[in-house]
Scaffold this active site. Structure first.
Site, PDB file in Angstrom:
ATOM      1  CG  PHE A  23      22.671   1.368  36.434  1.00 22.94           C
ATOM      2  CD1 PHE A  23      23.148   2.363  37.272  1.00 22.94           C
ATOM      3  CD2 PHE A  23      22.934   1.465  35.078  1.00 22.94           C
ATOM      4  CE1 PHE A  23      23.875   3.435  36.768  1.00 22.94           C
ATOM      5  CE2 PHE A  23      23.662   2.530  34.566  1.00 22.94           C
ATOM      6  CZ  PHE A  23      24.133   3.514  35.415  1.00 22.94           C
ATOM      7  N   GLY A  24      21.352  -2.738  38.005  1.00 21.09           N
ATOM      8  CA  GLY A  24      20.439  -3.654  38.689  1.00 21.09           C
ATOM      9  C   GLY A  24      21.117  -4.428  39.807  1.00 21.09           C
ATOM     10  CD  GLU A  32      24.146   9.774  24.740  1.00 17.62           C
ATOM     11  OE1 GLU A  32      24.756   8.682  24.679  1.00 17.62           O
ATOM     12  OE2 GLU A  32      23.357  10.052  25.664  1.00 17.62           O
ATOM     13  CG  ASP A  46      19.698  -3.411  29.679  1.00 20.34           C
ATOM     14  OD1 ASP A  46      18.698  -2.800  30.107  1.00 20.34           O
ATOM     15  OD2 ASP A  46      20.735  -2.843  29.278  1.00 20.34           O
ATOM     16  CB  VAL A 101      28.655 -16.838  35.441  1.00 18.24           C
ATOM     17  CG1 VAL A 101      27.688 -18.015  35.516  1.00 18.24           C
ATOM     18  CG2 VAL A 101      28.770 -16.150  36.789  1.00 18.24           C
TER      19      VAL A 101
END
Lengths: 473, 473
Positions: free
Chosen positions: B21-22, B181, B327, B89
């Site tokens: 997301f970031g 969940e 995160d 990486v």
């Protein structure tokens, strides 16, 4: 819950090995009879194999063409006389009438239907398997999907144009229906799907090469349809190489021989090398090893391809209670009892054999004579890609066939395949996915798990020995 | 083709590591600026992690929640200043301003955004990993899906009732949103989805046990919502064990300690053993090892969880050109500059950080001051299963929050998740799949490749040393 179910204690036990088209049809027919059925498959799903290439080429998600066996057979299970077991059959003992599963359980049978199908054959060169995966299982499809998409990713990463070429070259070995479908779809992916999504490479420059040892593609089709198929493939941007005999496959590419006419007009065999990192094997099929196991236990004969030669009623000699159906059976059709014809290894053949074997078991239980198998041929179909296909369709109750190709043949192919998909829901999903893919040229299943988790070197373009140690891993 | 594109030769190069997301938000914001962007991810897809548990529990096919990164960024790629590379990486060199990929390529950067996210932590007991997979990647989801479905298959195969129990016991460790969940959905699968599909077992007798070390589930939520969640889980048939501290996990089950009140009223720690073959790890998260790599190269500080402690503008000390988001960042929100608050590790946080880091890079290039990060909290949501959820929603521009639970919370949860899914198409697919699952209690993605191909012993119930050798394999 159980008490509403059939009491199966005294019913004869029918064991069905394999839940492809043949096994599934057999189970459905038998469950209405006075028998206790056990269906054994090494996977948990029935696979709609005609569309497996769509999963391999990221056009469909796996659940769209594979359904859990016990869900497909839930009505039969509820009836109380059908049990589904996921397991691998290690051996068959016809004397003590039992099959042995991995883990050692012995499963007793009164009747056995062997429908274990076929796997791919590398003509004794199993060392090619790791460079050229075949397309028979969901696992195969995921492997091919990952390799094809990874090849484009590696091409984008590769800065050396010479090293880049092999990543942008895709080879398909074998031009039967599967090979033709794969080549056509791969060409579409390169020409349309990925067109605008890379910065350093132009995906349209990718080569898709279809190698076929025989003189023409789709050898089981009439010559003119083979010609149409070749034209349509070339129209999509694929290269077709009939008469190319593969001599070796390794991590760098494919070696193949072709007979060519020299300057002096003399014919000579020329050895070629096609540098490629991505090869799909669609050439040879071999019967399941369980055929050999059965022959070991019963002495039944196998044909060259390792298929079990069955009697007219699909049982094996001197074992009235053991039947073989589908791709594992070398069966004849007695539509015309005077000159029986070999049954082709296609899904309608497997389905019809499964039903016949089941009915012959029920007839034996009713004290009736078994019947000879009669194969009804509805024709042949092969798709080449979006908009293109070839069709050869029988006109019922006549000896006539209609041939057609191109867009109408593709629409017909689409309708047939969606119609025969198991379960209403999958039909909808597949149809939506196709409508989407058709109008957008997109293929939405273009994802695969982190390859590092699967094959440590899968995405490494060229590992530099002087590279820093992966201390950050 | 290329010539219509931006000339990027003299543009500063921004490298973004990780396309969660970031990273994705950062790339989208930056591509409008005068920069040349390279996005690096070890997979080819962006994953909508909030719905990953649906893939693990066979409710959704993988493509419904994962999209190819280069397809999501196709507009940015077409613009000419965005390049997407699939690769891992290995190290970061802040002095020579480059990152090193597997394969050894060095990628130069002027600015770096590190958005590599988190992985799961076994609190130093990595030997538990093979018995208790976590849920972070598509690969994890497929592993869990296969293990859960295989456990039911093995239970059906197992004839010894004592040996059968562990196959019908499912443990989830950790009662955060993911654990809740998973437990809720597993209970639904046993109670409803599989109800009528087995012959020898009754899937409704399966146990789903949720173990949590803390005194209550959903520790980040208010106490009353934790209570609702626990009630709803128990309503679905799951067992909730707060205060259960896991001491060991092996192939046979879970050892855990609980403080209990003895007959004499004295509290004592009691050691328990839960026999189970299927464990899902939803307990600990650890920052990506690239945090350590960055700290090695720049001397930046890490917090206990291994996250990089960033400055108010999300860059790291003495390296104005290196930003950490999502995160992997231990970041504070300066909504109220006088008392900054820690940013929670949720997707809205990652998205907002990604946008802010991108804007701060553009501000630096424009010669402006960078800005401190301000996190806008929209509340918290957790679903427990079909029909059940808990919600804590902020009322904009006030300090007030609304709490609600049950069906309305579930509808709200559904709407939010479908709304935020990337791409129109996936939204439709997910919505259709859910509508279907909701009305039929079916989960259509209940398939996995032949486990024999993946883990030789995955489906073996108990291998009998005296079993016939697999000569038929």
């Amino acid at each position: 819950m159980k008490k509403h179910k059939l009491d199966t204690t005294n019913l004869p036990r029918v064991v069905i090995i394999g839940c492809g088209f043949g096994g599934l049809e057999a189970a459905k027919v038998l469950s209405h009879g006075p028998v206790d059925i056990t269906v054994i498959d090494r996977t948990n799903h029935h696979l709609f194999q005609p569309l497996l290439y769509q999963v391999a080429t990221a056009g469909l998600p796996a659940p769209a063409i594979a359904g859990p066996i016990r869900h497909i057979l839930r009505t039969e299970i509820a009836r109380g006389n059908t049990t589904v077991l996921m397991g691998e059959v290690m051996s068959i003992d016809s004397a003590s009438k039992c099959v042995v599963l991995d883990g050692g359980e012995h499963i007793h049978f009164d009747f056995l239907i062997l429908a274990a199908g076929a796997t791919h054959s590398y003509f004794g060169r199993d060392d090619w398997a790791k460079y050229a995966p075949g397309l028979k299982t969901l696992g195969d499809a995921f492997t091919i999907r990952r390799r094809v998409l990874t090849a484009f990713e590696n091409a984008e990463r590769e800065t050396d144009p010479v090293r880049r070429e092999p990543w942008l070259t895709f080879a398909v070995v074998g031009a039967g229906p599967t090979g033709v479908e794969m080549a056509g779809t791969l060409a579409e992916i390169a020409q349309q799907t990925l067109r605008a999504e890379f910065q350093r490479i132009d995906s349209r420059r990718a080569r898709v090469v279809l190698l076929e040892g025989a003189p023409r593609v789709l050898g089981t089709f009439p010559e003119d349809l083979s010609e149409r198929a070749k034209e349509q493939l070339e129209g999509l941007g694929a290269e077709v190489l009939p008469g190319a005999k593969v001599t070796n496959i390794n991590a760098f590419g494919i070696h193949y021989d072709m007979v060519e006419v020299g300057p002096d007009g003399s014919k000579q065999t020329v050895s070629h090398f096609l540098p490629t990192r991505t090869v799909v094997w669609a050439a040879g099929v071999a019967a399941s090893p369980l055929g050999k196991a059965l022959s070991k236990s019963t002495g039944c004969e196998l044909d060259r391809a390792g298929r079990v030669i069955v009697q007219p009623d699909l049982s094996i000699p001197s074992h009235q209670n053991i039947f073989v159906v589908g791709d594992l059976a070398s069966a004849k059709s007695y539509l015309d009892p005077d000159n029986p014809t070999l049954v082709p290894g296609v899904s309608p053949g497997a389905k019809q054999m499964g039903r016949k074997a089941a009915r012959n078991i029920l007839r034996q239980l009713a004290g009736q004579e078994t019947q000879a198998f009669r194969y009804f041929d509805y024709g042949a179909l092969a798709t080449i890609g979006k908009r293109a296909a070839v069709a050869l369709v029988d006109i019922p109750f006549t000896k006539k066939k209609i041939k057609f190709s191109g867009f109408p043949a593709w629409l017909f192919w689409l309708w047939v395949h969606i119609y025969f998909l198991i379960g209403f829901r999958n039909r909808t999903v597949v149809f939506m996915d196709w409508a989407w893919a058709y109008f957008t040229s997109q293929r939405h299943a273009r994802v695969f798990p982190d390859p590092h988790a699967l094959e440590p070197n899968a995405v490494v373009v060229h590992r530099d020995p002087n590279a820093p140690s992966p201390d950050t891993k």
